[in-house]
Motif scaffolding. Structure first.
Motif, mmCIF file in Angstrom:
data_model
loop_
_atom_site.group_PDB
_atom_site.id
_atom_site.type_symbol
_atom_site.label_atom_id
_atom_site.label_comp_id
_atom_site.label_asym_id
_atom_site.label_seq_id
_atom_site.Cartn_x
_atom_site.Cartn_y
_atom_site.Cartn_z
ATOM 1 N N LEU A 262 0.822 -1.221 0.000
ATOM 2 C CA LEU A 262 0.000 0.000 0.000
ATOM 3 C C LEU A 262 0.846 1.257 0.000
ATOM 4 C CD1 LEU A 262 -2.890 -0.811 2.518
ATOM 5 C CD2 LEU A 262 -2.898 -1.000 0.015
ATOM 6 N N GLY A 263 2.014 1.198 0.632
ATOM 7 C CA GLY A 263 2.845 2.397 0.720
ATOM 8 C C GLY A 263 4.024 2.176 1.633
ATOM 9 N N GLY A 264 4.741 3.247 1.888
ATOM 10 C CA GLY A 264 5.900 3.151 2.761
ATOM 11 C C GLY A 264 6.622 4.472 2.861
ATOM 12 N N ALA A 265 7.683 4.472 3.646
ATOM 13 C CA ALA A 265 8.475 5.694 3.813
ATOM 14 C C ALA A 265 9.858 5.322 4.314
ATOM 15 C CB ALA A 265 7.810 6.639 4.810
ATOM 16 N N ALA A 292 4.654 6.505 6.513
ATOM 17 C CA ALA A 292 4.294 5.265 5.820
ATOM 18 C C ALA A 292 2.797 5.029 5.870
ATOM 19 C CB ALA A 292 5.041 4.084 6.426
ATOM 20 N N VAL A 293 2.207 5.266 7.031
ATOM 21 C CA VAL A 293 0.756 5.096 7.187
ATOM 22 C C VAL A 293 0.008 6.078 6.291
ATOM 23 C CG1 VAL A 293 -1.157 5.342 8.826
ATOM 24 C CG2 VAL A 293 0.932 4.130 9.509
ATOM 25 N N THR A 294 0.471 7.312 6.265
ATOM 26 C CA THR A 294 -0.158 8.322 5.411
ATOM 27 C C THR A 294 -0.011 7.969 3.943
ATOM 28 O OG1 THR A 294 0.269 10.069 7.040
ATOM 29 C CG2 THR A 294 -0.137 10.768 4.774
ATOM 30 N N ASP A 295 1.181 7.533 3.557
ATOM 31 C CA ASP A 295 1.431 7.168 2.164
ATOM 32 C C ASP A 295 0.543 6.005 1.732
ATOM 33 O OD1 ASP A 295 3.186 7.529 -0.253
ATOM 34 O OD2 ASP A 295 3.651 5.434 0.181
ATOM 35 N N CYS A 324 3.949 3.125 19.708
ATOM 36 C CA CYS A 324 2.777 3.644 20.440
ATOM 37 C C CYS A 324 2.502 5.105 20.081
ATOM 38 C CB CYS A 324 2.987 3.510 21.942
ATOM 39 S SG CYS A 324 2.919 1.830 22.598
ATOM 40 N N LEU A 325 3.550 5.895 20.054
ATOM 41 C CA LEU A 325 3.389 7.317 19.762
ATOM 42 C C LEU A 325 3.027 7.554 18.297
ATOM 43 C CD1 LEU A 325 6.427 8.690 21.803
ATOM 44 C CD2 LEU A 325 4.002 8.971 22.351
ATOM 45 N N ALA A 326 3.647 6.796 17.393
ATOM 46 C CA ALA A 326 3.388 6.990 15.963
ATOM 47 C C ALA A 326 1.966 6.599 15.584
ATOM 48 C CB ALA A 326 4.393 6.177 15.149
ATOM 49 N N PHE A 407 15.211 -0.288 11.352
ATOM 50 C CA PHE A 407 15.946 0.930 11.696
ATOM 51 C C PHE A 407 17.427 0.581 11.777
ATOM 52 C CE2 PHE A 407 11.869 0.642 14.070
ATOM 53 C CZ PHE A 407 11.127 1.450 13.223
ATOM 54 N N GLY A 408 18.253 1.239 10.950
ATOM 55 C CA GLY A 408 19.629 0.799 10.795
ATOM 56 C C GLY A 408 20.674 1.759 11.317
ATOM 57 N N PHE A 409 21.897 1.225 11.457
ATOM 58 C CA PHE A 409 23.046 2.066 11.799
ATOM 59 C C PHE A 409 23.139 3.212 10.791
ATOM 60 C CE2 PHE A 409 26.125 -0.885 14.337
ATOM 61 C CZ PHE A 409 25.170 -1.011 15.320
ATOM 62 N N GLY A 410 23.538 4.363 11.300
ATOM 63 C CA GLY A 410 23.524 5.571 10.490
ATOM 64 C C GLY A 410 22.251 6.350 10.700
ATOM 65 N N ASP A 411 21.381 5.846 11.647
ATOM 66 C CA ASP A 411 20.125 6.546 11.966
ATOM 67 C C ASP A 411 19.198 6.597 10.760
ATOM 68 O OD1 ASP A 411 18.283 7.872 13.498
ATOM 69 O OD2 ASP A 411 19.402 9.758 13.633
ATOM 70 N N VAL A 412 19.139 5.470 10.013
ATOM 71 C CA VAL A 412 18.259 5.387 8.844
ATOM 72 C C VAL A 412 17.053 4.507 9.180
ATOM 73 C CG1 VAL A 412 20.003 5.840 7.104
ATOM 74 C CG2 VAL A 412 19.690 3.506 7.922
ATOM 75 N N ASN A 413 15.902 4.905 8.676
ATOM 76 C CA ASN A 413 14.642 4.242 9.008
ATOM 77 C C ASN A 413 13.862 3.917 7.742
ATOM 78 O OD1 ASN A 413 15.147 5.040 11.843
ATOM 79 N ND2 ASN A 413 14.604 7.095 11.114
ATOM 80 N N ALA A 414 13.167 2.778 7.752
ATOM 81 C CA ALA A 414 12.323 2.410 6.609
ATOM 82 C C ALA A 414 11.126 1.630 7.122
ATOM 83 C CB ALA A 414 13.107 1.580 5.604
ATOM 84 N N CYS A 415 9.966 1.920 6.557
ATOM 85 C CA CYS A 415 8.732 1.265 6.966
ATOM 86 C C CYS A 415 7.863 0.988 5.739
ATOM 87 C CB CYS A 415 7.964 2.143 7.951
ATOM 88 S SG CYS A 415 6.436 1.401 8.604
ATOM 89 N N LEU A 416 7.286 -0.204 5.677
ATOM 90 C CA LEU A 416 6.399 -0.628 4.594
ATOM 91 C C LEU A 416 5.040 -0.997 5.165
ATOM 92 C CD1 LEU A 416 8.878 -3.060 2.824
ATOM 93 C CD2 LEU A 416 8.066 -0.912 1.842
ATOM 94 N N ILE A 417 4.013 -0.835 4.345
ATOM 95 C CA ILE A 417 2.663 -1.275 4.718
ATOM 96 C C ILE A 417 2.204 -2.292 3.676
ATOM 97 C CG2 ILE A 417 0.304 -0.615 5.237
ATOM 98 C CD1 ILE A 417 2.309 0.658 7.141
ATOM 99 N N PHE A 418 2.080 -3.556 4.106
ATOM 100 C CA PHE A 418 1.563 -4.624 3.263
ATOM 101 C C PHE A 418 0.096 -4.866 3.603
ATOM 102 C CE2 PHE A 418 6.114 -5.774 3.583
ATOM 103 C CZ PHE A 418 6.422 -5.948 2.238
ATOM 104 N N SER A 419 -0.672 -5.286 2.600
ATOM 105 C CA SER A 419 -2.094 -5.507 2.818
ATOM 106 C C SER A 419 -2.588 -6.717 2.028
ATOM 107 C CB SER A 419 -2.888 -4.265 2.400
ATOM 108 O OG SER A 419 -4.281 -4.476 2.568
ATOM 109 N N LYS A 420 -3.651 -7.321 2.532
ATOM 110 C CA LYS A 420 -4.332 -8.370 1.779
ATOM 111 C C LYS A 420 -4.886 -7.782 0.493
ATOM 112 C CE LYS A 420 -7.766 -12.036 2.418
ATOM 113 N NZ LYS A 420 -8.752 -12.627 3.377
ATOM 114 N N TYR A 421 -4.719 -8.504 -0.600
ATOM 115 C CA TYR A 421 -5.181 -7.992 -1.897
ATOM 116 C C TYR A 421 -6.680 -8.182 -2.019
ATOM 117 C CZ TYR A 421 -6.284 -7.989 -6.857
ATOM 118 O OH TYR A 421 -6.866 -7.751 -8.060
ATOM 119 N N ASN A 422 -7.361 -7.095 -2.423
ATOM 120 C CA ASN A 422 -8.805 -7.152 -2.668
ATOM 121 C C ASN A 422 -9.067 -6.832 -4.143
ATOM 122 O OD1 ASN A 422 -9.667 -7.635 0.047
ATOM 123 N ND2 ASN A 422 -9.098 -5.521 0.522
#
Length: 422
Positions: A262-265, A292-295, A324-326, A407-422
């Motif tokens: 669905l998206g990511g960031a 990621a959620v917004t995307d 929790c905060l995000a 979340f990796g060394f170098g302070d890099v972050n990546a997030c994906l949103i996978f979903s069931k296909y409809n």
């Protein structure tokens, strides 16, 4: 125009299962792939266990040409080639056509070239024997070797990119492939990452004293994300690969669809506000998840499962707080969260891709894999979320949407949103 992107093929080389069927059974059953290695004792390492795939090098003869096989060195390359080609055929594609496939590309990542291979080169050169290295040695040293091998075997002609972003590498590679398809640059992408933690890389981490060293006699108990008795992470190795396609393209060729992206960031915390070369900054992590959620165009309440980074270090508590905060969810309102690292350790650059295969399998088969070794959850985590959010046995559950982050060394972050296909 924004295009929908789906997953049509998967391949995996994991410490607890080589190939998707074996891997699926292992994560359902909570099978550990972490084993004791006497070499690490001989090398005087504090940590003497690791997650290493039971990989048969000779099987690569079925994946590459005879000439390529005899020049090939480096387990990370072998893992990546096997996972990528398994994903390609799993998606219903043939290997070895004569024409270039211009609409298909590859984004595949790794951390470094295998140091054991590089050591052989150094030794030859230092011995004034450079002429004996042969013409194939440079192929083993390039960071882009993995994408070159994969694209060459499959004849891919679109964007061919080797990426490296520490522990966020695999997730970032999938996100990049997704974005290329969504924006119309490609119709199909081979995405993923691979890693072999050889003794030199292992030794570098061991010197930091951030590896588990209290369970050398009980290797299956050594990786303990979110546990009160977590004592550091356990290195792992392997590879994961996905085939991403434009939805219309996939439907047009009658492809089986596992799930939708669905998206990511991805972003960086800038090594500010608590971040550093080796520590993530909470503001960056929270922003990445929110973006990621917004995307993806969903509400935080739509997330049914979190596949966390959760490495069995002191950062686990902070990560749960960041989720929790995000998502503005806590207590019983928090979704189930699991860490595949409890079974296979932390496979560094390969972590995000192997864990993404696991995320998609949980959507396809409607279950939540267990967190093994979590009989004693960290009290600081239980102050934030309900114990029921930390499954210790496989749980049958309707899973429509999964958030997968690293979340990796170098302070890099990546997030994906996978979903069931409809």
């Amino acid at each position: 125009m924004s295009r929908r992107v789906v997953v049509t093929g998967m391949g995996v080389v994991s410490p607890n299962g080589v190939g998707v069927p074996a891997f699926l059974q292992a994560i359902r059953d909570g099978v550990s792939g972490i084993r004791y290695n006497p070499l690490y004792k001989d090398l005087h390492f504090y940590c003497q266990v690791a997650g290493m795939p039971e990989f048969e090098w000779e099987k690569l003869k079925g994946y590459v040409s005879e000439i390529t096989f005899h020049g090939l060195q480096g387990l990370a390359l072998g893992y990546g080639i096997m996972a990528a080609l398994d994903a390609w055929t799993d998606a219903g594609n043939a290997v070895g056509g004569k024409e270039t496939i211009w609409d298909t590309g590859c984004v595949f990542g790794s951390s470094v070239s295998d140091c054991e291979v590089v050591k052989k080169i150094f030794n030859r050169v230092d011995a004034c024997e450079a002429k004996k290295l042969g013409s194939r040695v440079i192929e083993q040293m390039m960071n882009s070797s993995i994408t070159a091998y994969i694209s060459g075997r499959l004849g891919l002609g679109n964007r061919i990119i080797a990426t490296s972003a520490a522990c966020a590498t695999g997730t970032q590679a999938i996100l990049m492939g997704f974005e290329y398809i969504r924006q119309g640059t490609a119709k199909r992408m081979v995405v993923g990452s691979s890693e072999h933690v050889d003794p030199y890389i292992y030794g570098a981490f061991d010197s930091m004293r951030i590896l588990s060293r209290k369970f050398n006699g009980m290797p299956e108990k050594a990786s303990r994300p979110m546990s009160q008795t977590a004592a550091g992470f356990v290195p792992g190795s392997g590879a994961g690969a996905l085939i991403l396609e434009d939805l219309d393209y996939a439907l047009g060729r009658g492809a089986r669809i596992y799930a939708e992206v669905l998206g990511g960031a991805c972003n960086s915390g800038g090594q500010r506000n608590g971040g550093s070369m080796t520590a993530p900054a909470s503001p960056g992590v929270i922003r990445c998840i929110k973006d990621a959620v917004t995307d993806a165009g969903i509400e935080p309440q739509a997330i049914d499962l979190i596949s966390g980074h959760l490495t069995a270090t002191a950062a686990d508590t902070m990560e749960i707080q960041n989720w929790c905060l995000a998502l503005d969810r806590n207590g019983r309102n928090f979704p189930p969260v699991n860490s595949l690292k409890s079974m296979i350790g932390h496979s560094l650059s390969a972590a995000g891709s192997i864990e993404s295969v696991a995320a998609v399998l949980q959507i396809v088969h409607q279950f939540v894999h267990p967190n093994i070794n979590l009989e004693d959850p960290n009290p600081e985590i239980l102050r934030q979320i309900d114990p029921g959010c930390l499954p210790v046995k496989a749980m049958e559950k309707e899973i429509r949407t999964v958030a997968k982050a690293n979340f990796g060394f170098g302070d890099v972050n990546a997030c994906l949103i996978f979903s069931k296909y409809n």
